[in-house]
Write an enzyme that holds these catalytic residues in place. Structure first.
Site, PDB file in Angstrom:
ATOM      1  CD  GLU A   4      -2.570  -1.219   1.775  1.00 24.57           C
ATOM      2  OE1 GLU A   4      -3.026  -0.258   3.031  1.00 24.57           O
ATOM      3  OE2 GLU A   4      -4.268  -2.371   2.045  1.00 24.57           O
ATOM      4  CG  ASP A  30     -10.489   2.017   4.487  1.00 27.39           C
ATOM      5  OD1 ASP A  30     -11.695   2.001   5.888  1.00 27.39           O
ATOM      6  OD2 ASP A  30      -9.366   1.378   4.153  1.00 27.39           O
TER       7      ASP A  30
END
Ligand SMILES: *[C@@H]1O[C@H](CO)[C@@H](O)[C@H](O)[C@H]1NC(C)=O
Length: 404
Positions: free
Chosen positions: A160, A227
């Site tokens: 990420e 998210d």
């Protein structure tokens, strides 16, 4: 398989009991053979893969919430241990205690031999991807033997996130890793290890991957379609959905699950390798004014942590359930196909059985399955009666689709 065998054994007995002519017996034998063949074929087709859809469930080692041995080995098709890391160009455990947990998790395959278990890596990519080919070749070999040593079926890459500058280098890394995996599989006549990934939830991050390389090197990938809204003082100070299937009126499609999935498909990631992401956790907010409690209501901070997770801004499904039981008001948003709840100044966007079922039905004939973050944050104890209610809701949709 077993019931097919029993049928074969019982047929001669039933024929023997018929006192009829030889011709009739032969006709009967032909009939029974046909019947048995057809029945067996049917059964074998079914038993090859009772749930053709993949249900990939991440496990976060938080023993106080869920221990590995309390995972139902028949719930998901794939379990992913989150996380391990890359350190000094080697795949290695996050903490020494994890090694024991690896063994317990792969041990679940004794109960369900079809279950596949993967190890996910999150940290350590930049140094490795920037290092030279010799170092990377060494990593592939070491990682493969590490995975084999602990009986994993594959590796999940959760970097990420790769920056734009890593696009070419990360692609080369993936191609090299895939080659090494195939080579090991051929040399040892073993099923190749699975190579999978989790992929981001925004256009700018998605554009830093080479889609054709992802498509050619990965077995499947989970689009982290969650998210999508969480409190941020300066840029996101209004309530919004964590993972709504459809966007609210006036919002960009890319802040919804369908918008992101469409983006991946339009960019060329193959539908038969793509999983929609499902969060079992909710995102919490403190409202500015308890009388303004809808979507896009002004918020002043993340919500206080709950009684189990104690994490500001996040609620596990078990915590959401307790809040609802203690008088919070649930609202189902028809436009977005997503629920939220509020009580006084507290506001929470979350996933429940209903939203998970709607998502699973929507993508049933479009994608390869679902990736769930996480088993740990669903309701593992089943305070509402059913253990892992969100994951079970998805499983039930997938299972119903293969009933005759
Ligand atoms: C709320 O967010 C907006 C941007 O969406 C920003 O302009 C504004 O200053 C923020 N308000 C506060 C109190 O930080």
């Amino acid at each position: 398989m077993h019931s097919g065998l029993q049928k074969c054994l019982s047929n001669p007995v039933s024929i023997h009991r018929l006192h009829v002519s030889t011709t009739a017996v032969w006709i009967l034998i032909v009939f029974f053979t046909l019947a048995v063949t057809m029945a067996t074929t049917d059964e074998e087709t079914d038993s090859v893969d009772p749930i053709p859809k993949k249900l990939v469930c991440y496990y976060l080692p938080r023993a106080e919430l869920l221990s590995v041995t309390d995972i139902d080995p028949h719930l998901c098709t794939h379990l992913v241990f989150a996380f391990a890391k890359i350190e000094d160009s080697k795949l290695t455990e996050n903490s020494p205690a994890d090694l024991k947990l690896y063994g317990k998790m792969t041990g679940l395959k004794y109960v369900n031999p079809k279950l596949k278990i993967l190890l996910s890596i999150q940290h350590g990519f930049p140094a490795l991807v920037n290092s030279d080919e010799i170092v990377q070749e060494k990593f592939y070999k070491q990682a493969i033997s590490f995975l084999r040593e602990y009986s994993f079926d594959g590796i999940d890459l959760d970097w990420e996130f790769p920056p734009a500058s890593a696009k070419v280098k990360y692609s080369n890394f993936l191609v090299g890793f895939r080659k090494a995996i195939m080579k090991e599989s051929q040399s040892w006549q073993r099923t190749p290890l699975l190579l999978t990934a989790t992929l981001p939830n925004s256009k700018s991050k998605i554009n830093n991957y080479n889609m054709a390389v992802l498509a050619n090197t990965l077995d499947f990938a989970t689009a982290m379609t969650y998210d999508l809204h969480m409190f941020n003082k300066n840029i996101h100070n209004k309530t919004g959905f964590n993972s709504a299937l459809y966007p609210p009126k006036g919002e960009n499609q890319l802040f919804s699950v369908i918008g992101l999935i469409d983006y991946y498909l339009n960019e060329g990631f193959p539908a038969n390798k793509l999983l929609f992401g499902v969060p079992t956790y909710g995102r919490t907010f403190m409202l500015e004014d308890p009388k303004e409690h809808g979507v896009h209501a002004p918020a002043v901070s993340r919500g206080d942590g709950g009684p189990m997770l104690h994490k500001k801004g996040v609620y596990s499904y078990e915590e959401s359930w307790l809040a609802l039981k203690n008088g919070a008001t649930r609202v189902w948003d028809e436009t977005c196909a997503a629920p939220y709840f509020y009580k006084d100044n507290f506001w929470c966007t979350y996933e429940d059985e209903e939203s998970a079922r709607v998502k699973a039905l929507h993508f049933l004939n479009k994608l390869a399955g679902a990736g769930v973050w996480t088993l740990t944050l669903d309701d593992p104890r089943g305070i509402n009666g059913q253990k892992f209610p969100i994951i079970s809701a998805i499983k039930n949709v997938f299972k119903a689709s293969v009933q005759p």
